[in-house]
Motif scaffolding. Structure first.
Motif, PDB file in Angstrom:
ATOM      1  N   GLY A 164      42.300  34.181  44.653  1.00 19.99           N
ATOM      2  CA  GLY A 164      41.757  34.218  46.013  1.00 19.99           C
ATOM      3  C   GLY A 164      42.578  35.084  46.948  1.00 19.99           C
ATOM      4  O   GLY A 164      42.034  35.708  47.864  1.00 19.99           O
ATOM      5  N   ASP A 165      43.896  35.153  46.728  1.00 20.66           N
ATOM      6  CA  ASP A 165      44.757  35.997  47.561  1.00 20.66           C
ATOM      7  C   ASP A 165      44.381  37.467  47.412  1.00 20.66           C
ATOM      8  O   ASP A 165      44.349  38.212  48.393  1.00 20.66           O
ATOM      9  N   ILE A 166      44.088  37.863  46.191  1.00 18.75           N
ATOM     10  CA  ILE A 166      43.682  39.260  45.949  1.00 18.75           C
ATOM     11  C   ILE A 166      42.337  39.534  46.604  1.00 18.75           C
ATOM     12  O   ILE A 166      42.155  40.554  47.274  1.00 18.75           O
ATOM     13  N   LEU A 167      41.392  38.623  46.441  1.00 14.04           N
ATOM     14  CA  LEU A 167      40.057  38.825  47.017  1.00 14.04           C
ATOM     15  C   LEU A 167      40.110  38.898  48.545  1.00 14.04           C
ATOM     16  O   LEU A 167      39.407  39.702  49.150  1.00 14.04           O
ATOM     17  N   ARG A 168      40.958  38.092  49.164  1.00 12.90           N
ATOM     18  CA  ARG A 168      41.076  38.107  50.629  1.00 12.90           C
ATOM     19  C   ARG A 168      41.692  39.403  51.139  1.00 12.90           C
ATOM     20  O   ARG A 168      41.386  39.848  52.242  1.00 12.90           O
ATOM     21  N   GLN A 190      28.899  33.259  26.046  1.00 15.56           N
ATOM     22  CA  GLN A 190      30.168  32.800  26.600  1.00 15.56           C
ATOM     23  C   GLN A 190      30.662  33.769  27.661  1.00 15.56           C
ATOM     24  O   GLN A 190      31.253  34.800  27.359  1.00 15.56           O
ATOM     25  N   LEU A 191      30.409  33.446  28.910  1.00 16.82           N
ATOM     26  CA  LEU A 191      30.911  34.244  30.015  1.00 16.82           C
ATOM     27  C   LEU A 191      32.343  33.807  30.303  1.00 16.82           C
ATOM     28  O   LEU A 191      32.589  32.637  30.593  1.00 16.82           O
ATOM     29  N   ILE A 192      33.258  34.731  30.182  1.00 18.56           N
ATOM     30  CA  ILE A 192      34.654  34.448  30.516  1.00 18.56           C
ATOM     31  C   ILE A 192      34.798  34.723  32.000  1.00 18.56           C
ATOM     32  O   ILE A 192      34.475  35.825  32.474  1.00 18.56           O
ATOM     33  N   SER A 193      35.251  33.730  32.754  1.00 16.31           N
ATOM     34  CA  SER A 193      35.380  33.881  34.195  1.00 16.31           C
ATOM     35  C   SER A 193      36.610  33.131  34.677  1.00 16.31           C
ATOM     36  O   SER A 193      37.294  32.458  33.898  1.00 16.31           O
ATOM     37  N   CYS A 194      36.878  33.270  35.954  1.00 14.52           N
ATOM     38  CA  CYS A 194      37.984  32.540  36.564  1.00 14.52           C
ATOM     39  C   CYS A 194      37.519  32.038  37.930  1.00 14.52           C
ATOM     40  O   CYS A 194      36.421  32.353  38.369  1.00 14.52           O
ATOM     41  N   SER A 195      38.371  31.280  38.586  1.00 10.00           N
ATOM     42  CA  SER A 195      38.058  30.807  39.935  1.00 10.00           C
ATOM     43  C   SER A 195      39.104  31.353  40.901  1.00 10.00           C
ATOM     44  O   SER A 195      40.158  31.843  40.477  1.00 10.00           O
ATOM     45  N   SER A 196      38.830  31.254  42.168  1.00  9.62           N
ATOM     46  CA  SER A 196      39.755  31.786  43.172  1.00  9.62           C
ATOM     47  C   SER A 196      41.076  31.027  43.211  1.00  9.62           C
ATOM     48  O   SER A 196      42.065  31.531  43.720  1.00  9.62           O
TER      49      SER A 196
END
Length: 151
Positions: free
Chosen positions: A4-8, A85-91
């Motif tokens: 989330g820090d990167i996205l912000r 299988q979608l590889i994903s992450c969360s903020s």
């Protein structure tokens, strides 16, 4: 540091996407137009296409052409991705966790999904461009200096 820090800290918030029924040629044009290395693939059948089902990258374009020649450009994006299988992450995931996912799955881009909603994409480049937290922590510590020895 968290995803989330990167996205912000990003300048733009636009997420480059392609629908799974589009052709490889269309996806390649989108990659170029958006100046990105990967697109989030969205499902056209579910909830108005807001469900991320995969990632489509420059490597997928190269694989389509290598395996099928110019006919590969007419293939559907869905033919070139694995939707099981979608590889994903969360903020809230740490950068170390994301680095591990990328390393273990041999991928360079991850969709960021919070509460079943796509909120961004993080790339290995985003992570590499972040200052190393250990260097930040040591920034205020004086470094020992050594003088060259004479022989």
């Amino acid at each position: 540091m968290k995803v989330g820090d990167i996205l912000r800290n990003r300048k733009g918030t636009r997420i480059a996407t392609v629908r799974m029924n589009e052709t490889v040629a269309t996806a390649a044009q989108l990659l170029r137009a958006e100046d990105v290395g990967a697109l989030v693939v969205k499902d056209v059948c579910r909830t108005e296409g807001n469900v991320a089902v995969g990632m489509f990258s420059e490597r997928d374009v190269a694989r389509a052409v290598a395996e099928h020649g110019s006919a590969g450009l007419a293939l559907k994006v869905s033919d070139m991705i694995s939707v099981q299988q979608l590889i994903s992450c969360s903020s809230t995931d740490t950068l170390e966790h994301v680095r591990g996912l990328m390393r273990d799955h041999h991928i360079r881009h991850l969709p960021v999904i919070d509460d079943y909603s796509l909120i961004g994409v993080i790339s290995i480049r985003d992570i590499e461009l972040m200052p190393d937290e250990t260097h930040i922590a040591l920034a205020g510590v004086p470094q020992a200096t050594t003088q060259p020895t004479r022989q």
